[in-house]
Write a protein that holds these residues in place. Structure first.
Motif, PDB file in Angstrom:
ATOM      1  N   LYS A  48       0.838  -1.202   0.000  1.00 34.25           N
ATOM      2  CA  LYS A  48       0.000   0.000   0.000  1.00 34.25           C
ATOM      3  C   LYS A  48       0.878   1.260   0.000  1.00 34.25           C
ATOM      4  O   LYS A  48       0.622   2.216  -0.724  1.00 34.25           O
ATOM      5  CB  LYS A  48      -0.897  -0.031   1.248  1.00 34.25           C
ATOM      6  CG  LYS A  48      -1.909   1.098   1.307  1.00 34.25           C
ATOM      7  CD  LYS A  48      -2.919   0.865   2.430  1.00 34.25           C
ATOM      8  CE  LYS A  48      -3.363   2.166   3.064  1.00 34.25           C
ATOM      9  NZ  LYS A  48      -2.543   2.644   4.186  1.00 34.25           N
TER      10      LYS A  48
ATOM     11  N   GLN B  97       2.204   1.769  -3.439  1.00 38.18           N
ATOM     12  CA  GLN B  97       1.153   2.217  -4.370  1.00 38.18           C
ATOM     13  C   GLN B  97       0.875   3.704  -4.188  1.00 38.18           C
ATOM     14  O   GLN B  97       0.750   4.449  -5.161  1.00 38.18           O
ATOM     15  CB  GLN B  97      -0.132   1.413  -4.141  1.00 38.18           C
ATOM     16  CG  GLN B  97      -0.018  -0.022  -4.613  1.00 38.18           C
ATOM     17  CD  GLN B  97      -1.182  -0.897  -4.177  1.00 38.18           C
ATOM     18  OE1 GLN B  97      -2.055  -0.458  -3.429  1.00 38.18           O
ATOM     19  NE2 GLN B  97      -1.184  -2.137  -4.645  1.00 38.18           N
ATOM     20  N   GLU B  98       0.804   4.114  -2.937  1.00 31.25           N
ATOM     21  CA  GLU B  98       0.551   5.537  -2.672  1.00 31.25           C
ATOM     22  C   GLU B  98       1.719   6.389  -3.161  1.00 31.25           C
ATOM     23  O   GLU B  98       1.519   7.469  -3.703  1.00 31.25           O
ATOM     24  CB  GLU B  98       0.330   5.773  -1.174  1.00 31.25           C
ATOM     25  CG  GLU B  98      -1.028   5.285  -0.709  1.00 31.25           C
ATOM     26  CD  GLU B  98      -1.176   5.336   0.825  1.00 31.25           C
ATOM     27  OE1 GLU B  98      -2.212   4.875   1.303  1.00 31.25           O
ATOM     28  OE2 GLU B  98      -0.247   5.839   1.501  1.00 31.25           O
TER      29      GLU B  98
END
Ligand code: SF4
Lengths: 220, 475
Positions: free
Chosen positions: B318, B321-322
């Motif tokens: 995550k 991805q951010e």
């Protein structure tokens, strides 16, 4: 150097990985020949909407209201909560100087870049490494609880949460001692002067070419 | 016991070891520039200390100097920005006060510290080298422990000739096989960082080895070691071989006569022993490496030129991805766009990664007989030192660039960090041979794409990225 024993303070979260030292303090401020005064330009590109430069009056700057340090609830924070690889990139010590000048005393992250980590200790700033899972949880707790404070006890190597729960962190014994006593690194090393002299004499004998004097006149 | 190159150099420089594993390491050479030294000299003055061994230090201004030929001729007096002028002047003042050798602004030997050190012979195999600059790892190409330090450490090294540090773990990066024509040292190191990430080497000293590294010139090896720090490792190095010794021979500060013979006997031992143990091993096949282009705001955000800009969904965690989503937003790029469709506003060929004579030659070979694209506002060539500039002019390379509409500048760091007037405007895309594509690194809101010199030159001609392997060189 200012000593560091323990710190209880408000936590500000900076939720992005790989925060580099260009983000912490942009290059235009590196023209200064001083160690102080970098605090107002800490995270300059994130904190302000406009482009900053040294000496630009604060009233001409446009604050980015979304940036965490511009939110009232984090005013006066002395503990920065960060993500992996904090402080990567340039070796500029202006990064810890800026964090310190702003008022941060502790940075907590799952990992730090080596040079930045090292630079912190020279400036009474404590970098604390905690496992990623705990850092995740701290991010959640800070978000959920305005005014969230923690205590960092260097002597005991503990981070203590408001509910008295605590997490241990590790730190080199030598660095810890220097920080707790606020010792001057150079003074300490110079206590080993005879050892350094002996080493140097030996090296000079074995590899004399390393001791040729560099002079700018020497023509290539 | 079989030792790594790093183990050998470490043992050779170990002055004292403390119980907790920290150590005092002797420093043979200290390189100084204007940005990270003023506070260190001030510290010495405040404490009434003198440099331990003045002859171990060498200074030159680079980060903040003007690269504009006209401004440059006027010396510091012509530097328009007052804070820059004071900082530059402070370096000169400190060096003369403490008696430290400095290559002054318009001396032919002035240049980016990491170009100047090796080319003058001030950096020699087997040394420990430090500088208040993270790209000090460059010098590791000569079989050296070279690492960036902070300003407090600059003061510490000045005062004690030692660094307090901890032994790093050993990492071996083996690049075997043969590079395809048109693929360079820069592409190797970008591919390495893409593979292991910007923290992949944290806590390690990296030794680069394998057939593809051996095949590189010393200058190419410097480009590779230069970016070790972008993989998180303070130290990057390559073993000494015949190329190293040929490179060092005859340089201004290289040993001569019997000292030279003694030196090479020692230098020939500077390689990892057969069977030496590394804590980490990374392997790459050089023949699979294509010309690389960075599309994001971290040196690990890199793709081959034939690929498309990735999507955050292509990444697993995550946090990643951010990070990718934020980078694409900053870069103004959408997922799926072919890298070759990225339009460039400016081109920068220079920096301690790629400003040596071979880099300039590679760019000139591509540019020769072509014209800069009209859509490209500026294409600058900034040689790494006065010596590189002089050599290039001897070969007529400056004329090739000027004829093509490229600018031929004076040596310095320039748009690599944009402390001076050389910078990107907000939103501008730049094909850059430098080493950092961080947000606003090359100017407020600027968008950097890291590439090799030949790739940057070709992009300057066409206005967008092309695969330089398809380039038609004009004789
Ligand atoms: S060229 Fe760039 S990376 Fe190299 S020393 Fe100068 S500013 Fe640092």
């Amino acid at each position: 150097m200012r000593a560091f024993k323990q710190q209880a303070g408000l936590v500000a979260p900076l939720d992005r990985p790989n925060v580099d030292t260009d983000i912490i303090i942009p290059k235009q401020y590196l023209k200064s020949i001083k160690r102080t005064g970098f605090g107002i330009n800490l995270f300059d590109q994130l904190r302000y909407v406009d482009e900053g430069w040294p000496g630009k009056p604060l009233e001409e700057r446009e604050l980015n209201s979304e940036f965490v340090l511009n939110q009232e609830r984090y005013e006066g924070a002395s503990v920065l909560l960060a993500r992996v690889n904090f402080g990567c990139g340039s070796s500029r010590e202006h990064a810890p100087w800026a964090l310190d000048d702003y008022g941060f005393r502790v940075v907590i992250a799952p990992s730090f870049a080596d040079i930045f980590y090292n630079n912190c200790f020279k400036n009474g700033l404590l970098p604390v490494v905690l496992p990623e899972g705990i850092v995740d949880r701290l991010f959640d707790e800070v978000a959920a609880n305005p005014g969230y404070k923690i205590e960092v006890d260097l002597e005991a190597e503990q981070v203590i949460l408001p509910n008295d729960e605590s997490f241990a962190f590790e730190i080199d014994a030598f660095r810890k001692e220097c920080l707790i006593k606020g010792l001057d690194d150079i003074g300490l090393t110079l206590e080993s002067e005879p050892i350094i002299r002996a080493y140097e004499a030996n090296r000079r004998q074995q590899s004399p070419w390393l001791f040729d004097v560099i002079s700018p006149e020497k023509i290539s | 016991m079989a030792q790594t190159l790093y183990d050998k150099l470490w043992a050779d420089h170990l002055v004292d070891e403390r119980a907790d594993g920290s150590a005092l390491i002797y420093i043979d050479r200290h390189l100084i520039h204007e940005v990270t030294s003023p506070q260190a000299f001030e510290g010495l003055r405040l404490a009434g200390r003198q440099p331990w061994r003045i002859g171990a230090n060498i200074a030159t201004p680079d980060h903040n100097v003007s690269t504009d030929p006209v401004e440059r001729q006027g010396g510091y007096a012509a530097v328009k920005d007052e804070t820059s002028r004071i900082q530059l002047q402070t370096l000169d003042d400190n060096c003369s006060q403490f008696g430290i050798a400095e290559f002054l602004l318009n001396d032919r030997r002035q240049g980016i510290v990491h170009v100047v050190g090796p080319e003058t012979g001030a950096v020699l195999p087997g040394m420990t080298v430090v500088c208040g600059d993270s790209h000090t790892s460059t010098h590791g190409a000569l079989g050296v422990i070279a690492q960036g330090i902070g300003t407090s450490e600059v003061e510490h090294v000045l005062a004690t000739q030692c660094l307090v540090t901890k032994k790093q773990k050993n990492m071996l990066i083996r690049v075997d096989g043969e590079l395809l024509p048109g693929v360079t040292a820069k592409d190797i190191v970008l591919a390495v960082i893409a593979k292991i990430g910007t923290a992949g080497g944290t806590g390690h000293a990296i030794e680069f080895a394998g057939a593809a590294i051996e095949a590189l010139s010393i200058e190419g090896r410097m480009s590779v070691c230069n970016m070790a720090i972008e993989a998180g490792a303070r130290v990057g190095m390559v073993a000494v071989d015949d190329k190293t010794i040929d490179y060092v021979r005859g340089r201004a500060f290289s040993p001569r006569g019997s000292a030279w013979d003694a030196a090479i006997t020692h230098w020939n031992t500077l390689h990892s022993d057969e069977g030496a143990i590394f804590d980490a091993l990374v392997e790459l096949d050089a023949s699979l490496i294509e010309p690389q282009v960075s599309w994001g705001t971290s040196p690990e955000m890199v793709s081959a030129v034939g690929e498309n800009v990735p999507s955050p969904d292509d990444f697993d965690s995550k946090v990643k991805q951010e990070g990718v989503a934020r980078a694409l937003d900053y870069m103004g790029l959408s997922s799926g766009t072919p890298i070759k469709d990225i339009r460039l506003d400016r081109v920068f060929i220079g920096s301690c990664t790629n400003s040596r004579i071979e880099d300039i030659r590679a760019a000139a070979a591509v540019v020769k007989g072509y014209q800069k694209a009209g859509s490209v506002k500026q294409a600058m060539i900034v040689p790494g030192s006065g010596q590189v500039k002089h050599q290039a002019e001897q070969e007529g390379l400056d004329k090739i660039f000027v004829a093509a509409g490229f600018e031929w500048r004076e040596p310095g760091c320039s748009m690599c960090l944009a402390m001076n007037a050389d910078k990107l405007g907000p939103g501008e895309h730049c094909a850059s041979t430098s080493n950092r594509n961080f947000e606003s690194r090359q100017g407020f809101g600027g968008r950097t794409h890291l590439v090799s010199p030949a790739m940057a030159a070709a992009a300057g001609i066409t206005g967008h990225f092309v695969d330089v392997r398809d380039w038609e060189m004009k004789a």
